[in-house]
Design a protein around this motif. Structure first.
Motif, mmCIF file in Angstrom:
data_model
loop_
_atom_site.group_PDB
_atom_site.id
_atom_site.type_symbol
_atom_site.label_atom_id
_atom_site.label_comp_id
_atom_site.label_asym_id
_atom_site.label_seq_id
_atom_site.Cartn_x
_atom_site.Cartn_y
_atom_site.Cartn_z
ATOM 1 N N GLY A 85 0.820 -1.163 -0.082
ATOM 2 C CA GLY A 85 -0.059 0.179 0.153
ATOM 3 C C GLY A 85 0.893 1.419 -0.033
ATOM 4 O O GLY A 85 2.178 1.101 -0.088
ATOM 5 N N HIS A 86 0.402 2.330 0.000
ATOM 6 C CA HIS A 86 0.997 3.639 -0.135
ATOM 7 C C HIS A 86 0.523 4.747 1.209
ATOM 8 O O HIS A 86 -0.630 4.817 1.307
ATOM 9 C CB HIS A 86 1.433 4.282 -1.228
ATOM 10 N N TYR A 87 1.518 5.466 1.790
ATOM 11 C CA TYR A 87 1.042 6.339 2.635
ATOM 12 C C TYR A 87 1.193 7.654 2.373
ATOM 13 O O TYR A 87 0.942 8.375 2.993
ATOM 14 C CB TYR A 87 1.973 5.985 4.051
ATOM 15 N N CYS A 124 -9.389 7.581 0.653
ATOM 16 C CA CYS A 124 -9.711 6.301 0.144
ATOM 17 C C CYS A 124 -8.266 6.003 -0.532
ATOM 18 O O CYS A 124 -7.968 4.859 -0.475
ATOM 19 C CB CYS A 124 -10.707 6.654 -0.989
ATOM 20 N N ASP A 125 -7.366 6.972 -1.047
ATOM 21 C CA ASP A 125 -6.271 6.858 -1.822
ATOM 22 C C ASP A 125 -4.975 7.171 -1.078
ATOM 23 O O ASP A 125 -4.741 8.354 -1.162
ATOM 24 C CB ASP A 125 -6.435 7.349 -3.159
ATOM 25 N N ASP A 126 -4.373 6.531 -0.085
ATOM 26 C CA ASP A 126 -4.553 5.176 0.001
ATOM 27 C C ASP A 126 -4.665 4.862 1.321
ATOM 28 O O ASP A 126 -4.720 3.595 1.692
ATOM 29 C CB ASP A 126 -3.579 4.244 -0.941
ATOM 30 N N LYS A 127 -4.492 5.841 2.229
ATOM 31 C CA LYS A 127 -4.351 5.641 3.709
ATOM 32 C C LYS A 127 -5.455 4.799 4.377
ATOM 33 O O LYS A 127 -5.440 3.902 4.873
ATOM 34 C CB LYS A 127 -4.269 6.689 4.428
ATOM 35 N N GLU A 157 6.046 6.930 -2.049
ATOM 36 C CA GLU A 157 6.351 7.650 -3.258
ATOM 37 C C GLU A 157 5.445 7.022 -4.589
ATOM 38 O O GLU A 157 5.805 7.071 -5.592
ATOM 39 C CB GLU A 157 7.931 7.199 -3.741
ATOM 40 N N GLU A 158 4.286 6.480 -4.077
ATOM 41 C CA GLU A 158 3.302 5.775 -5.104
ATOM 42 C C GLU A 158 2.793 7.003 -6.047
ATOM 43 O O GLU A 158 2.796 6.696 -7.447
ATOM 44 C CB GLU A 158 2.252 5.363 -4.641
ATOM 45 N N GLU A 159 2.384 7.867 -5.415
ATOM 46 C CA GLU A 159 1.944 9.186 -6.150
ATOM 47 C C GLU A 159 2.932 9.723 -7.258
ATOM 48 O O GLU A 159 2.651 10.703 -7.967
ATOM 49 C CB GLU A 159 1.171 10.086 -5.415
ATOM 50 N N VAL A 160 4.291 9.492 -7.052
ATOM 51 C CA VAL A 160 5.344 10.231 -7.789
ATOM 52 C C VAL A 160 5.967 8.998 -8.557
ATOM 53 O O VAL A 160 7.014 9.518 -9.111
ATOM 54 C CB VAL A 160 6.245 11.006 -7.011
ATOM 55 N N SER A 184 -5.002 -3.261 -1.560
ATOM 56 C CA SER A 184 -6.499 -2.456 -1.986
ATOM 57 C C SER A 184 -6.115 -0.869 -2.186
ATOM 58 O O SER A 184 -5.678 0.130 -1.285
ATOM 59 C CB SER A 184 -6.861 -2.541 -0.440
ATOM 60 N N ASP A 185 -5.939 -0.670 -3.179
ATOM 61 C CA ASP A 185 -5.599 0.712 -3.808
ATOM 62 C C ASP A 185 -6.420 1.010 -5.073
ATOM 63 O O ASP A 185 -5.960 1.733 -5.904
ATOM 64 C CB ASP A 185 -4.218 0.754 -4.078
ATOM 65 N N THR A 186 -7.494 0.170 -5.065
ATOM 66 C CA THR A 186 -8.354 0.430 -6.320
ATOM 67 C C THR A 186 -9.707 0.857 -5.853
ATOM 68 O O THR A 186 -10.168 0.919 -4.607
ATOM 69 C CB THR A 186 -8.430 -0.933 -7.353
HETATM 70 MN MN MN Z 1 -3.291 4.760 -4.825
#
Ligand code: MN
Ligand code: BES
Ligand code: MN
Length: 462
Positions: A85-87, A124-127, A157-160, A184-186
């Motif tokens: 997941g990503h924080y 929701c995305d993604d915390k 760093e998912e969003e980048v 769970s990121d969708t």
């Molecule tokens: Mn996400």
């Protein structure tokens, strides 16, 4: 009531307040002004994994933001589930369009969420979705039963573009060894229509710069006599689609997989109301590539979109000027088999070739990633489907999504395991937009469903 259901109802308030605390930290990876907040979030995730029962947790440094790794190994002979997941979160702007501040989470009721929804950037995305896994683990290590081993890998760093995570995965194949990856990121189709995401689009993101004269000019003295970079840029961008909304870059569609009529008919069975779709977005018509439905356009077909465009005078009032430079950020969503490196190259060559005399064009690739499809006959998919059947009372529908999580294809390449995308968000949750939110019902339903996945996956694996 099942044991997990009663655990959730006993601990619901704490589950919400912990998530709210996490959402208060503005972990915006794109903006270096928030560096300390991003780093602090990693520490909070670390503590939450320890509290949830991991017996080894570390904050792994990278050249960018750290990766939080945690594990609970109960028996090396049992399967290993790797949760990713990503924080980090997207920047919240434009701030004035938020009804409440993005980092002051509040719970409000909405039409789709009469049980309440948490409004905050990252809800929701993604915390929110990532934290469901932490709470599901807490349940399994306390009152429930953890049937297998679990590893957590939560990045910042998912969003980048996840560049450093790519290096981390390549350098830590053994540590990350697993039987299935769970994310769970969708999203899912609707609260009463559970679905499992079986496809993600790839991405190529580029920035373009058009340079005309060596300085900003008086638009009267020079207007009409030199190329205006903004005029030229908009014309070049417009030429990237033809009258059928097909992308005109030579070779762009060469590797696009064409789905069979049977597959398309299968896809079309998913419940969808065009009227509601238009109503939710306040548009009087949909728009897109000729010959494809809305759900095909946003999942199995590639796209090209301008994400931002600037140049010249945009302040108050009017200024008569021909700008020296014009810029745009452009993303291309890709489908499986299209290679993002190849597509970036095709774009660059084509865009440079269509520049008229009188301007210079520079194309700078940003980041990207490959698309992903996962079969519905894998053990992981079957286990997930059984888990949803248990908690939703319905068989989930496989659905390809239009979004991208570029690291997923790299996981399969490097770690040789399938990824299962169990998303609990709704399209209307406004991820990346003002007023992002996550339904309380969805949050708790996720926590309830995840332990069933562990159980069924372990059983099927025997
Ligand atoms: Mn996400
Ligand atoms: N969680 C999203 C991706 C997503 C959302 C996939 C909904 C499917 C359904 C992820 O955080 C995201 O925003 N990814 C970026 C790509 C990244 C390279 C910036 C995206 O899709 O724009
Ligand atoms: Mn995102």
């Amino acid at each position: 009531m099942s044991s997990i259901q009663s655990y959730i109802s006993d601990n619901k308030d704490r589950f919400l307040s912990e998530l709210i605390e996490l959402l208060k930290i503005p972990s915006i990876s794109a903006d270096s002004a928030y560096k300390n907040d991003v780093l602090k979030t990693a520490e909070v995730i670390k503590d939450s994994l320890i509290n949830a029962g991991c017996d080894h947790v570390e904050v792994c440094q990278t050249d960018g933001y750290p990766i939080v790794y945690g594990e609970k190994i109960i028996d090396p002979n049992l399967p290993i589930v790797l949760v990713y997941g990503h924080y980090d979160v997207q920047p919240p702007d434009p701030l004035d369009l938020w009804d409440s501040p993005p980092f002051e989470p509040i719970i409000k009721n909405t039409e789709l969420h009469p049980e309440g929804a948490i409004f905050a950037r990252g809800a929701c995305d993604d915390k929110g979705q990532m934290y469901m896994h932490v709470k599901a683990l807490e349940y399994m290590t306390t009152e429930g039963e953890l049937p297998c081993n679990v590893k957590f890998m939560i990045e910042g760093e998912e969003e980048v573009g996840s560049e450093n995570l790519g290096h981390f995965v390549k350098a830590n194949r053994e540590k990350l060894e697993n039987d299935v990856i769970l994310i769970s990121d969708t999203g899912m189709i609707a609260k009463d229509v559970p679905s499992i995401t079986t496809g993600l689009r790839g991405l190529s993101y580029v920035e373009v710069e058009v340079t005309g004269p060596n300085r900003d000019l008086h638009s009267g003295l020079y207007g009409g006599a030199v190329a205006n970079p903004i005029n030229v840029l908009t014309k070049m961008i417009a030429s990237l689609h033809d009258e059928n909304n097909h992308i005109t870059i030579p070779g762009f569609y060469d590797n696009v997989e064409n789905l069979s009529d049977v597959e398309r008919a299968e896809m079309a069975k998913a419940p969808f109301s065009l009227e509601n779709y238009k109503k939710a977005l306040d548009i009087d018509a949909v728009y897109g590539e000729e010959g494809y439905t809305t759900n095909e356009r946003n999942s199995i077909r590639p796209t090209l979109d301008v994400n931002g465009i600037w140049g010249g005078y945009t302040g108050e009032g009017a200024k008569t000027v021909i700008a020296s430079k014009a810029y745009a950020k452009i993303s291309m969503r890709l489908v499986p088999n299209q290679d993002w490196g190849d597509i970036t190259h095709l774009f660059k060559t084509h865009f440079e070739s269509i520049a008229p005399a009188g301007v210079r064009v520079k194309v700078t690739p940003h980041h990207g990633g490959q698309g992903y499809v996962t079969p519905i006959d894998s053990l992981g998919y079957k286990a997930a489907a059984k888990a949803y059947e248990q908690t939703f009372g319905k068989t989930p529908i496989p659905q390809r999504s239009g979004g991208s999580i570029p690291i997923v294809s790299l996981f399969e390449e490097e770690l040789k395991s399938k990824t299962i995308l169990m998303g609990f968000g709704l399209d209307s949750d406004a991820i990346h937009s003002p007023n992002e939110h996550f339904g309380v019902w969805n949050y708790l339903k996720g926590i309830e469903t995840i332990p069933h996945f562990y159980k069924y996956f372990t059983e099927l694996k025997k």
